[in-house]
Design an enzyme around this catalytic site. Structure first.
Site, PDB file in Angstrom:
ATOM      1  N   TYR A   1     -15.475  25.108  -3.231  1.00  0.00           N
ATOM      2  CA  TYR A   1     -15.135  24.071  -3.662  1.00  0.00           C
ATOM      3  C   TYR A   1     -16.546  23.277  -4.353  1.00  0.00           C
ATOM      4  O   TYR A   1     -16.570  22.968  -5.329  1.00  0.00           O
ATOM      5  CB  TYR A   1     -14.105  23.176  -3.202  1.00  0.00           C
ATOM      6  CG  TYR A   1     -13.694  21.817  -3.893  1.00  0.00           C
ATOM      7  CD1 TYR A   1     -12.578  21.832  -4.727  1.00  0.00           C
ATOM      8  CD2 TYR A   1     -14.622  20.630  -3.984  1.00  0.00           C
ATOM      9  CE1 TYR A   1     -12.243  20.872  -5.421  1.00  0.00           C
ATOM     10  CE2 TYR A   1     -14.067  19.653  -4.408  1.00  0.00           C
ATOM     11  CZ  TYR A   1     -13.165  19.716  -5.493  1.00  0.00           C
ATOM     12  OH  TYR A   1     -12.628  18.692  -6.087  1.00  0.00           O
TER      13      TYR A   1
ATOM     14  N   SER B   1      11.087  -5.526  -9.839  1.00  0.00           N
ATOM     15  CA  SER B   1      10.838  -5.326  -8.394  1.00  0.00           C
ATOM     16  C   SER B   1      12.245  -5.299  -7.728  1.00  0.00           C
ATOM     17  O   SER B   1      12.941  -4.881  -8.538  1.00  0.00           O
ATOM     18  CB  SER B   1      10.240  -6.587  -7.783  1.00  0.00           C
ATOM     19  OG  SER B   1      11.070  -7.866  -7.943  1.00  0.00           O
TER      20      SER B   1
ATOM     21  N   LYS C   1      10.701   3.534   1.293  1.00  0.00           N
ATOM     22  CA  LYS C   1      10.081   2.200   0.799  1.00  0.00           C
ATOM     23  C   LYS C   1       8.491   2.160   1.108  1.00  0.00           C
ATOM     24  O   LYS C   1       8.298   1.630   2.316  1.00  0.00           O
ATOM     25  CB  LYS C   1      10.668   0.877   0.764  1.00  0.00           C
ATOM     26  CG  LYS C   1      10.305  -0.244   0.044  1.00  0.00           C
ATOM     27  CD  LYS C   1      10.956  -1.532   0.364  1.00  0.00           C
ATOM     28  CE  LYS C   1      10.547  -2.593  -0.671  1.00  0.00           C
ATOM     29  NZ  LYS C   1       9.154  -2.903  -0.637  1.00  0.00           N
TER      30      LYS C   1
ATOM     31  N   ARG D   1       0.344  -3.879 -10.878  1.00  0.00           N
ATOM     32  CA  ARG D   1       1.690  -4.390 -11.287  1.00  0.00           C
ATOM     33  C   ARG D   1       1.367  -5.825 -11.874  1.00  0.00           C
ATOM     34  O   ARG D   1       2.119  -5.947 -12.818  1.00  0.00           O
ATOM     35  CB  ARG D   1       2.433  -4.340 -10.171  1.00  0.00           C
ATOM     36  CG  ARG D   1       3.983  -5.187 -10.491  1.00  0.00           C
ATOM     37  CD  ARG D   1       4.952  -4.726  -9.416  1.00  0.00           C
ATOM     38  NE  ARG D   1       6.227  -5.461  -9.772  1.00  0.00           N
ATOM     39  CZ  ARG D   1       6.575  -6.546  -9.472  1.00  0.00           C
ATOM     40  NH1 ARG D   1       5.775  -7.367  -8.483  1.00  0.00           N
ATOM     41  NH2 ARG D   1       7.793  -7.286  -9.729  1.00  0.00           N
TER      42      ARG D   1
ATOM     43  N   TYR E   1       7.303   7.567  -8.132  1.00  0.00           N
ATOM     44  CA  TYR E   1       8.798   7.307  -8.005  1.00  0.00           C
ATOM     45  C   TYR E   1       9.452   7.227  -9.100  1.00  0.00           C
ATOM     46  O   TYR E   1      10.960   6.793  -8.820  1.00  0.00           O
ATOM     47  CB  TYR E   1       9.167   6.340  -6.501  1.00  0.00           C
ATOM     48  CG  TYR E   1       8.565   5.354  -6.687  1.00  0.00           C
ATOM     49  CD1 TYR E   1       8.651   4.097  -7.521  1.00  0.00           C
ATOM     50  CD2 TYR E   1       7.413   4.946  -5.600  1.00  0.00           C
ATOM     51  CE1 TYR E   1       8.128   2.924  -7.500  1.00  0.00           C
ATOM     52  CE2 TYR E   1       6.806   3.782  -5.628  1.00  0.00           C
ATOM     53  CZ  TYR E   1       7.130   2.676  -6.740  1.00  0.00           C
ATOM     54  OH  TYR E   1       6.521   1.664  -6.663  1.00  0.00           O
TER      55      TYR E   1
ATOM     56  N   LYS F   1      18.558   4.373  -5.009  1.00  0.00           N
ATOM     57  CA  LYS F   1      18.825   4.285  -6.169  1.00  0.00           C
ATOM     58  C   LYS F   1      19.840   5.180  -7.015  1.00  0.00           C
ATOM     59  O   LYS F   1      20.208   6.123  -6.263  1.00  0.00           O
ATOM     60  CB  LYS F   1      17.563   5.146  -6.872  1.00  0.00           C
ATOM     61  CG  LYS F   1      16.233   4.306  -6.807  1.00  0.00           C
ATOM     62  CD  LYS F   1      14.954   4.752  -7.243  1.00  0.00           C
ATOM     63  CE  LYS F   1      13.869   3.903  -6.764  1.00  0.00           C
ATOM     64  NZ  LYS F   1      12.569   4.734  -7.075  1.00  0.00           N
TER      65      LYS F   1
ATOM     66  N   CYS G   1     -19.875 -11.781  32.447  1.00  0.00           N
ATOM     67  CA  CYS G   1     -18.873 -10.636  32.450  1.00  0.00           C
ATOM     68  C   CYS G   1     -17.703 -11.142  33.607  1.00  0.00           C
ATOM     69  O   CYS G   1     -18.002 -11.402  34.573  1.00  0.00           O
ATOM     70  CB  CYS G   1     -19.540  -9.471  32.996  1.00  0.00           C
ATOM     71  SG  CYS G   1     -18.145  -8.022  33.071  1.00  0.00           S
TER      72      CYS G   1
ATOM     73  N   CYS H   1     -21.290  -6.379  28.276  1.00  0.00           N
ATOM     74  CA  CYS H   1     -21.617  -6.480  29.625  1.00  0.00           C
ATOM     75  C   CYS H   1     -22.838  -5.332  29.915  1.00  0.00           C
ATOM     76  O   CYS H   1     -22.379  -4.070  29.819  1.00  0.00           O
ATOM     77  CB  CYS H   1     -20.739  -6.230  30.563  1.00  0.00           C
ATOM     78  SG  CYS H   1     -21.114  -6.220  32.421  1.00  0.00           S
TER      79      CYS H   1
ATOM     80  N   CYS I   1     -20.436  -2.400  36.873  1.00  0.00           N
ATOM     81  CA  CYS I   1     -19.230  -3.264  36.460  1.00  0.00           C
ATOM     82  C   CYS I   1     -18.050  -2.226  36.497  1.00  0.00           C
ATOM     83  O   CYS I   1     -17.919  -1.089  36.057  1.00  0.00           O
ATOM     84  CB  CYS I   1     -19.474  -3.773  35.057  1.00  0.00           C
ATOM     85  SG  CYS I   1     -18.264  -4.647  34.379  1.00  0.00           S
TER      86      CYS I   1
HETATM   87  S1  IVH Z   1      11.283   1.665  -7.349  1.00  0.00           S
HETATM   88  C1  IVH Z   1      12.787  -0.696 -10.613  1.00  0.00           C
HETATM   89  N1  IVH Z   1      10.666   2.995  -5.355  1.00  0.00           N
HETATM   90  O1  IVH Z   1       8.725  -1.903  -3.500  1.00  0.00           O
HETATM   91  C2  IVH Z   1      12.605  -0.036  -9.352  1.00  0.00           C
HETATM   92  N2  IVH Z   1       9.791   0.833  -5.489  1.00  0.00           N
HETATM   93  O2  IVH Z   1       9.892  -4.849  -4.967  1.00  0.00           O
HETATM   94  C3  IVH Z   1      11.204  -0.236  -9.301  1.00  0.00           C
HETATM   95  N3  IVH Z   1       8.221   0.305  -3.611  1.00  0.00           N
HETATM   96  O3  IVH Z   1       7.094  -3.478  -6.023  1.00  0.00           O
HETATM   97  C4  IVH Z   1      10.557  -0.163  -7.828  1.00  0.00           C
HETATM   98  N4  IVH Z   1       8.531   2.273  -2.695  1.00  0.00           N
HETATM   99  O4  IVH Z   1       5.915  -1.387  -5.249  1.00  0.00           O
HETATM  100  C5  IVH Z   1      10.667   1.898  -5.797  1.00  0.00           C
HETATM  101  N5  IVH Z   1      10.354   4.450  -3.535  1.00  0.00           N
HETATM  102  C6  IVH Z   1      10.183   3.316  -4.155  1.00  0.00           C
HETATM  103  C7  IVH Z   1       9.412   2.243  -3.601  1.00  0.00           C
HETATM  104  C8  IVH Z   1       8.993   1.194  -4.464  1.00  0.00           C
HETATM  105  C9  IVH Z   1       7.791   1.288  -2.605  1.00  0.00           C
HETATM  106  C10 IVH Z   1       7.842  -0.872  -4.003  1.00  0.00           C
HETATM  107  C11 IVH Z   1       7.363  -1.061  -5.254  1.00  0.00           C
HETATM  108  C12 IVH Z   1       7.898  -2.541  -5.429  1.00  0.00           C
HETATM  109  C13 IVH Z   1       8.480  -2.951  -4.246  1.00  0.00           C
HETATM  110  C14 IVH Z   1       9.831  -3.623  -4.137  1.00  0.00           C
END
Ligand code: IVH
Length: 687
Positions: free
Chosen positions: A57, A103, A136, A157, A247, A311, A429, A445, A451
């Site tokens: 590489y 968020s 998350k 963000r 994601y 979700k 010490c 020390c 020690c």
């Molecule tokens: S989706 C509209 N998926 O958690 C949906 N967020 O406020 C947008 N985060 O600012 C977010 N893991 O930075 C999503 N699997 C995940 C995530 C995730 C972490 C963060 C993201 C967001 C905060 C929640």
């Protein structure tokens, strides 16, 4: 015409001289190299499954650098060579996001998820809802834009509508593709959202370095990532092992998806890194089980997560559910129990480590932090303790991150409350009373041989594998020997009788005899090993060998002047001073004399052969040899003037392969380097 080069499966690294290349030829090779390197970056950083060795590489990478140097007209922002970072910027530009970066609504309890589930079911007018479940990630959310499959721009963000342009910094992250995979199928425009994070190990190393420099450690990996990503100098950013998971698709042209799951699958096809824990569920029970499973796995993951994200899978339903002010109604964050708690600090004590380092430690009213009872937390060093200014009786915020030692984050002010005295590092010490010395951000020390905690560390080190190799002298035994007063310095080891050893915890006749014998057998150590075993500051195995070869006898080394030591190649002034001080120190002189009286006879190093038959030859070892430990084999080579190195490169002369060799053997084959088995290696040594 030259055939098109493919640097993917089994790249050839034989290159034409740059001066002999025509323009078109150079351009073709540059394109092929970029594609090949991107492919291998993907294999390495995204799939974790490299198909070529580091050295091959490196050669591809250097070749590309060389060509870009010679043909500057073909330089590109999106060349993998740009991953090493660029010149510093004056400031970060503000950019508008392609779509609002929303968020998530966060829940802590199962009930909140139940409510979410009910409302989705009602809206969907369907009893069954399909979900995608994701960890998350505790990092920093970013938007990255790909145009015609090429990295265009990336931003933080920010306030959700505008962020900062951190394109250069994002390019340094190996797992962020500069060009998407599957070039035939990528869209003209793609904006993706993901989370950049610093894996746990990188976070700990970063904080260790910061504390050592006297800088404030980052409170958590998220803050660390945020701090690093907004740096103006991408060359520095490139030094951190940042990583990413994607994601979400913020916007895409020319393609539509029915489900979120399909989106994730497509992102993965394009080479965008997707966490393997992503899953699907269709019942409340499955969601709760996922939350519990990930919560239990949390500490074992190499990166921080602080909950799960649920979700709705069906994208038509996303439209129908819509968003609130800042968060969508089709997703929910179900967080894990917090790893931060507030408790009362009872006392600050100072702990002495094995190397003599003093660490202020807060003793706390025990508190449950995310399922673990915490009663002690580190304050790192004096600078940190002063900065946080926590005193007995104060309320303090405690954080625990995975397997890291809990830490005092900050004091929670209690206005009007009288406070105790501020913390001060002791001058002496706390274990042995010796005057403390300062080493950078730390207090140490210096009474290394007497020690107690240091003595335990030293004895354990003395008996360890690559030092005196005393079987049965582990850390517990070393502690027991010291705590029972059986050993007060290294020399005492040789005065121990079998009866003495019988006093140790859980030691019966046979073990005691074996340990006694193992100790006695080390009475004629070779100089290099003995030097290493003494645990002189800055004297590791390599330096010990160099010193032993140069001075050959303990006596000569002991009498060497500071200047003699400083004159040695590979021995810096700091090492020289450390060695010199060690042999000057009265206590050390006494212990060494006593060892001698007890029969320890350090063997001179064999005269380095006049002729150095392996002069300049470079060796790499892989797998285990029968007749040598790794360090013995390396020393054998070095005695004959050769050098042992850790990885195969164009400069390697021999690769010695023992039992169960690793990937270095493959490297050697690819490179056409001479491979020796153990017998051939011995033959070479004796020739
Ligand atoms: S989706 C509209 N998926 O958690 C949906 N967020 O406020 C947008 N985060 O600012 C977010 N893991 O930075 C999503 N699997 C995940 C995530 C995730 C972490 C963060 C993201 C967001 C905060 C929640």
């Amino acid at each position: 015409m030259t055939p098109k080069r493919d640097f993917k499966k089994n790249p050839s690294t034989k290159f034409k001289d740059v001066d002999d290349l025509g323009k078109q030829e150079a351009k073709d090779e540059i394109d092929a190299l970029r594609e090949g390197i991107e492919f291998h970056d993907h294999k390495y950083y995204v799939e974790n499954d490299p198909v070529i060795s580091d050295s091959v590489y490196d050669r591809l990478f250097h070749r590309l650098q060389e060509l870009e140097e010679a043909f500057p007209e073909y330089r590109s922002e999106n060349s993998p060579t740009r991953r090493v970072g660029a010149e510093p910027l004056d400031e970060l530009n503000r950019v508008e996001h392609t779509a609002p970066m929303l968020s998530l609504h966060a829940a802590l309890e199962q009930e909140a998820f139940d409510e979410f589930h009910e409302s989705v079911r009602q809206q969907a007018k369907n009893d069954t809802v399909h979900y995608v479940l994701e960890p998350k990630f505790d990092g920093v959310s970013v938007e990255i834009i790909y145009e015609e499959g090429h990295f265009k721009e990336g931003s933080t963000r920010g306030d959700g509508h505008h962020g900062e342009d951190i394109s250069r910094n994002l390019r340094t992250i190996g797992a962020v593709p500069l060009t998407l995979q599957e070039p035939e199928r990528f869209p003209p425009f793609l904006a993706v959202r993901g989370e950049v994070f610093l894996p746990r190990e990188g976070f700990q190393a970063t904080n260790r370095e910061r504390v050592e420099r006297g800088d404030k450690p980052y409170a958590n990996p998220r803050n660390a990532t945020g701090g690093i990503l907004r740096r103006l100098e991408s060359k520095i950013v490139a030094r951190y092992p940042l990583d990413v998971f994607f994601y979400d698709i913020l916007k895409i042209q020319g393609q539509e998806f029915d489900t979120h799951w399909d989106e994730l699958r497509q992102l993965r096809e394009w080479g965008l890194k997707i966490d393997p824990h992503m899953a699907r569920a269709s019942s409340k029970k499955d969601v709760a089980a996922y939350h519990e499973r990930l919560g239990a796995e949390r500490d074992d993951l190499p990166y921080e997560i602080d909950g799960i994200v649920i979700k709705v899978d069906d994208k038509a339903l996303w439209e129908q559910l819509g968003t609130r002010h800042r968060s969508p109604r089709w997703a929910l964050a179900w967080k894990f129990a917090s790893r931060e708690e507030i408790t009362t600090l009872e006392e600050v004590v100072v702990q002495v480590g094995r190397t003599g380092k003093l660490t202020p430690v807060a003793l706390l009213q025990p508190v449950d932090v995310g399922g673990v009872t915490v009663s002690r937390a580190t304050l790192h060093n004096e600078g940190e303790a002063r900065r946080k200014d926590v005193r007995p009786g104060d309320r303090v915020r405690i954080a625990r991150a995975g397997d890291v030692i809990p830490e005092v984050v900050e004091r929670v002010p209690q206005p009007g409350k009288e406070r105790a005295e501020a913390f001060r590092m002791p001058r002496k010490c706390p274990v042995c009373g010796t005057e403390i010395v300062r080493e950078g951000a730390y207090h140490v020390c210096p009474n290394g041989l007497r020690c107690q905690p240091q003595l335990i560390g030293r004895i354990f080190h003395y008996g360890s594998r690559s030092a005196m190799d005393i079987e049965g002298l582990g850390e517990e035994t070393a502690r027991d020997l010291v705590e029972k007063g059986l050993v007060t310095d290294l020399a005492d080891l040789y005065a121990l009788s079998v009866d003495d050893l019988l006093q140790l915890e859980g030691v019966a006749e046979k073990t005691a005899k074996n340990l006694h014998e193992a100790i006695q057998e080390t009475k004629r150590p070779r100089l290099d090993r003995f030097l290493y075993a003494l645990g002189i500051r800055h004297v590791g195995e390599r330096v010990a060998t160099i010193l032993a070869q140069e001075f050959q006898s303990l006596d000569r080394l002991r009498k060497a002047g500071l200047d003699d030591l400083k004159r040695m190649p590979d021995v810096g002034p700091e090492i020289a001073r450390s060695v010199h001080t060690f042999f000057e120190e009265a206590e050390n002189v006494r212990v060494l004399k006593r060892m001698q009286r007890l029969g320890v006879d350090v063997q001179d190093m064999p005269e380095a052969p006049k002729r150095q038959p392996l002069q300049g030859k470079r060796f790499v070892f892989t797998g285990s040899l029968e007749g040598y430990t790794r360090s013995e084999a390396e020393q054998a080579v070095e005695r004959l003037g050769g050098r042992a190195t850790s990885s195969v490169s164009g400069e390697t002369d021999y690769v010695v392969a023992g039992e169960e060799p690793g990937s270095k053997l493959d490297d050697a084959k690819t490179e056409g380097i001479e491979i020796l088995d153990e017998r051939q290696f011995e033959e070479l040594l004796s020739r």
